[in-house]
Design an enzyme around this catalytic site. Structure first.
Site, PDB file in Angstrom:
ATOM      1  N   CYS A  83       0.841  -1.195   0.000  1.00 20.17           N
ATOM      2  CA  CYS A  83       0.000   0.000   0.000  1.00 20.17           C
ATOM      3  C   CYS A  83       0.877   1.247   0.000  1.00 20.17           C
ATOM      4  CB  CYS A  83      -0.900  -0.013   1.224  1.00 20.17           C
ATOM      5  SG  CYS A  83      -1.897   1.486   1.423  1.00 20.17           S
ATOM      6  N   GLN A 273      -7.764  19.735   9.354  1.00 19.31           N
ATOM      7  CA  GLN A 273      -6.578  18.929   9.638  1.00 19.31           C
ATOM      8  C   GLN A 273      -6.997  17.486   9.906  1.00 19.31           C
ATOM      9  OE1 GLN A 273      -3.662  19.956   9.164  1.00 19.31           O
ATOM     10  NE2 GLN A 273      -3.758  22.184   9.288  1.00 19.31           N
ATOM     11  N   PHE A 302      -4.953  32.766   4.887  1.00 18.30           N
ATOM     12  CA  PHE A 302      -5.266  31.370   4.555  1.00 18.30           C
ATOM     13  C   PHE A 302      -5.981  30.748   5.761  1.00 18.30           C
ATOM     14  CE2 PHE A 302      -1.206  32.613   2.640  1.00 18.30           C
ATOM     15  CZ  PHE A 302      -1.440  32.437   1.285  1.00 18.30           C
ATOM     16  N   ASN A 307      -9.865  27.810  12.035  1.00 16.86           N
ATOM     17  CA  ASN A 307      -9.173  26.936  12.977  1.00 16.86           C
ATOM     18  C   ASN A 307      -8.261  27.710  13.932  1.00 16.86           C
ATOM     19  OD1 ASN A 307      -8.372  24.181  13.833  1.00 16.86           O
ATOM     20  ND2 ASN A 307      -6.385  24.738  12.986  1.00 16.86           N
ATOM     21  N   GLU A 323      -9.301  34.263   3.361  1.00 17.62           N
ATOM     22  CA  GLU A 323      -9.272  32.934   2.741  1.00 17.62           C
ATOM     23  C   GLU A 323      -9.733  33.052   1.300  1.00 17.62           C
ATOM     24  OE1 GLU A 323      -9.340  29.224   1.461  1.00 17.62           O
ATOM     25  OE2 GLU A 323      -8.458  29.709   3.414  1.00 17.62           O
ATOM     26  N   ASP A 350      -8.228  36.345  -3.143  1.00 14.16           N
ATOM     27  CA  ASP A 350      -7.170  35.531  -3.744  1.00 14.16           C
ATOM     28  C   ASP A 350      -5.837  36.046  -3.227  1.00 14.16           C
ATOM     29  OD1 ASP A 350      -5.353  34.145  -5.255  1.00 14.16           O
ATOM     30  OD2 ASP A 350      -5.960  35.004  -7.187  1.00 14.16           O
ATOM     31  N   CYS A 397       2.915  23.180   5.431  1.00 16.00           N
ATOM     32  CA  CYS A 397       2.728  21.761   5.104  1.00 16.00           C
ATOM     33  C   CYS A 397       3.747  21.295   4.058  1.00 16.00           C
ATOM     34  CB  CYS A 397       1.303  21.497   4.609  1.00 16.00           C
ATOM     35  SG  CYS A 397       0.882  22.380   3.081  1.00 16.00           S
TER      36      CYS A 397
END
Length: 445
Positions: A83, A273, A302, A307, A323, A350, A397
């Protein structure tokens, strides 16, 4: 005329593994040519078999470990190595996060030409059954006489034949065979290409993508899944706007941030998340590093569905969340109202486009939080000092774009990289999440 592909060597090759790549593969050289070996760890001596030949490098798969690394452990999942969902289950979790921290340090030095003044202790949480969001492939395989549900095999587009998944939340990870059997009973089993998974604090929503309308009998079969406590079934026959619950299946998905008395509602396809426990730790650390005060005015770029914005609002004078996705902005505004938070405002914009005319650009802020996608936040960085922002917390990330942006913040805009560290949002994978704190020296403010 195209050249014939060179056939793969049939004999296994013995090699010393020199290091582990940022993608979690062992690196060695055979006759001077680089080879990336899946399933190998740094310092090991292995026998591997070639899986792909390329012009500049080759790839292989371990068939035998002759001298094991002290970091090697027995993978918990029986499908590991086949996998493609995990790449590091054979490495001790402590060693995994240590390697991720080293990877972050490397890209800071090579790409960003910066070094943090201090390294943060890695953030870690439970590394099994943590994944609450996923997109599972579905395919009926005639040769096997049944439907496969899960992730693709490593290195190709075929679905792996899985019985269970140890990193998915147990509500779905331990039910893959049940899902397979359910789809096999559908008249449209060949018209179900994927299942979107969204698990909140108590409910697991399964969104079945359907290319053809299910029959009434099909709907009855799908509803049998809801006999399991906490499972709800939705359908999707087009874009995300077509996602809808079956009769009686509607649920308000949500998660809470108890330290801030905040509840965030989200839809099955909304970005959240994947690791709830780690997310809570991340929010705590972000607010701690920002050293938020009651008189702070914070810009959250963003911001998603709020959150970080809503916890910030509990501690500061005001916060503005921006956002690019209009739907998430609407969700964030609704979350603010639901939590009786009046000092948070949200804007859709944007953040990779022209920002001069945005209303929030005429304000001033003391601090900022950035949580961009993999592409990073380079386009907004030059605005930060112009808006009066002295402290920036960057949640990343993708280490390469964080390092690139750190170069801009430090070497062009005069900020200092005060602290950085990794977060184990995706244990057993090579995916690296991190955060970094930047601050403008007092003399440059």
């Amino acid at each position: 005329m195209s050249k014939k592909k060179k056939p793969l060597p049939t004999e296994a090759v013995e090699a010393e593994i020199e290091s582990l790549t940022h993608e979690g593969r062992g690196l060695t050289h055979v006759d001077g040519k680089t080879v990336f070996v899946d399933g190998a760890l740094a310092g090991e001596r292995v026998r591997f078999r070639y899986s792909r030949l390329q012009r500049r490098y080759d790839e292989g798969q371990v068939v035998e470990v002759l001298r094991a690394s002290p970091e090697r452990v027995t993978p918990r999942c029986p499908h590991f190595g086949v996998c493609g969902g995990c790449s590091l289950q054979h490495q001790d979790p402590v060693a995994q996060i240590r390697a991720k921290q080293a990877s972050l340090a490397d890209v800071f030095e090579r790409i960003g030409k910066v070094t943090p003044e201090r390294w943060l202790e890695p953030l870690v949480a439970d590394h099994w059954g943590y994944r609450r969001k996923a997109r599972l492939g579905v395919r009926h395989v005639a040769k096997k006489g049944r439907t496969l549900v899960g992730f693709r095999e490593r290195g190709n587009s075929f679905l792996a034949d899985l019985t269970r998944c140890e990193v998915l939340h147990p509500a779905v990870g331990q039910r893959l065979q049940q899902l397979s059997a359910t789809i096999d009973r559908l008249s449209i089993r060949d018209q179900v290409p994927q299942i979107e998974v969204a698990v909140d604090e108590s409910v697991c929503v399964l969104v079945f993508r359907v290319m053809q309308p299910p029959t009434e009998a099909d709907l009855e079969v799908l509803l049998e899944l809801t006999a399991e406590d906490g499972v709800r079934v939705y359908l999707q026959d087009g874009g995300v706007e077509t996602i809808r619950p079956l009769p009686g299946q509607a649920v308000d998905l949500h998660y809470s941030l108890p330290n801030y008395h905040v509840r965030l509602d989200f839809g099955p396809s909304d970005f959240t998340q994947v690791n709830l426990e780690l997310n809570r730790l991340m929010v705590d650390r972000a607010l701690s590093l920002l050293e938020v005060r009651p008189d702070d005015r914070v810009l959250d770029l963003f911001c998603g569905l709020g959150n970080f914005t809503l916890p910030l609002a509990r501690r500061v004078e005001s916060v503005v969340g921006v956002e690019g996705e209009v739907g998430l902005v609407s969700r964030a505004e609704a979350n603010a109202r639901r939590n009786s938070i009046a000092n948070a405002r949200f804007y859709a914009a944007d953040l990779y486009g022209e920002l001069d005319l945005q209303p929030w650009m005429r304000e001033s802020f003391t601090k900022a939080l950035l949580d961009p996608p993999r592409s990073g936040a380079l386009q907004v960085l030059d605005w930060l000092p112009r808006l009066g922002i002295d402290r920036v917390l960057y949640v990343s990330c993708y280490p390469a774009t964080l390092a690139r942006d750190a170069d801009r913040l430090v070497n062009a805009l005069g900020y200092e990289l005060k602290a950085a560290g990794v977060m184990d949002m995706f244990p057993h994978t090579a995916h690296v999440e991190s955060m970094a704190l930047f601050e403008r020296p007092a003399r440059k403010r």
